[in-house]
Design an enzyme around this catalytic site. Structure first.
Site, PDB file in Angstrom:
ATOM      1  N   TYR A  65       0.831  -1.311  -0.026  1.00  0.00           N
ATOM      2  CA  TYR A  65       0.122  -0.079   0.075  1.00  0.00           C
ATOM      3  C   TYR A  65       0.809   1.377   0.037  1.00  0.00           C
ATOM      4  CZ  TYR A  65      -3.742  -3.148   1.692  1.00  0.00           C
ATOM      5  OH  TYR A  65      -4.691  -4.107   1.883  1.00  0.00           O
ATOM      6  N   HIS A  87       0.567 -11.662   2.131  1.00  0.00           N
ATOM      7  CA  HIS A  87      -0.570 -10.962   1.603  1.00  0.00           C
ATOM      8  C   HIS A  87      -1.079 -11.608   0.254  1.00  0.00           C
ATOM      9  CE1 HIS A  87      -1.738  -6.475   0.402  1.00  0.00           C
ATOM     10  NE2 HIS A  87      -2.792  -7.184   0.185  1.00  0.00           N
TER      11      HIS A  87
END
Length: 267
Positions: A39, A97
């Site tokens: 991110y 992730h």
């Protein structure tokens, strides 16, 4: 539950936008923050947390290891970098992730490294994200189901992911739902709107309450104070069994996230 039921997501929020979102959420009473290496906002999230003055032990901070950091000793080194950016000595939860594309790094290798990070005290709990049943089986074989706190997956009324949920729950692995509002698509659903009107709630509150009542953790994000405040209201909303059954009928296999070259073969 090992993962708190309600928190703040920070996907797609960067710079001052994420600082403001996290700052406002913490001020409103949020104590769970979810971020990720990819991110590119961990430093800003850390800045907002530090400025809030809230004691570290009151917070539950999650981040996720990106696929480029799976091999060898890279995972632990990348986690230490994340801790520096987030200005904390440990994470409450660290997730893989996405699975390694084409199994370039075997599940046993990166799960073993993640378990080592837990042993080193860098993270209190470990888990996975975007894992299919087959990948969950591999992760369980590597570190044991008791060491996998959650599988964070796309899950909303239009994609209820029942096979994955059933397998995870049978093995004591909690489900965290991301994109619970399906990028806002479910907020316009006539059925959800009807339930919301009857309960004098918002469609977002109804959807989030549905997920939490199903046993999932949720991490909705917002940049608007009013929405952050309103979403928090979902924790006080209870749906009837009839409402839950109605929302169950909205399943349509509508997947919104499946990045090419990264996504596994979904169940």
């Amino acid at each position: 539950m090992s993962v708190p039921a309600f928190g703040l997501g920070t996907f797609r929020l960067q710079g001052q936008v994420v600082i403001d979102s996290v700052s406002t959420a913490l001020e409103l009473g949020y104590r769970v923050i979810d971020t990720a290496q990819i991110y590119e906002n961990e430093a800003e999230v850390g800045q907002a947390i530090a400025a809030s003055g809230i004691a570290r032990e009151e917070l539950f901070i999650t981040s996720k290891i990106w696929i480029a950091n799976f091999a060898g000793d890279q995972l632990i080194e990348s986690l230490k970098e994340s801790l520096q950016k987030l200005r904390t000595d440990y994470l409450d939860l660290t997730l893989i992730h996405w699975p390694s594309p084409e199994d370039q790094v075997p599940v046993a290798e990166f799960m073993g490294a993640l378990l080592e990070a837990k042993r080193l005290g860098l993270t209190r709990q470990i888990g996975i994200s975007n894992f299919t049943i087959d990948l969950m089986k591999q992760a369980i074989a590597a570190v044991g189901a008791e060491n996998i706190a959650t599988n964070q997956i796309e899950l909303h009324p239009y994609l209820q992911n029942r096979k994955v949920v059933e397998f995870a729950q049978r093995h004591g692995i909690q489900i965290t739902s991301y994109m619970t509002l399906a990028y806002g698509e479910v907020l316009k659903d006539p059925l959800i709107e009807q339930i919301a009107q009857r309960l004098q709630a918002t469609p977002a509150q109804v959807t989030l309450a549905w997920a939490m009542q199903s046993g999932y953790a949720v991490i909705p994000s917002s940049t608007r104070r009013a929405n952050l405040q309103s979403n928090l209201g979902a924790t006080a909303l209870t749906l009837s069994d009839a409402d839950m059954a109605l929302i169950a009928t909205l399943e349509r296999g509508h997947r919104l996230t499946s990045p090419k070259g990264i996504a596994p073969a979904w169940d």
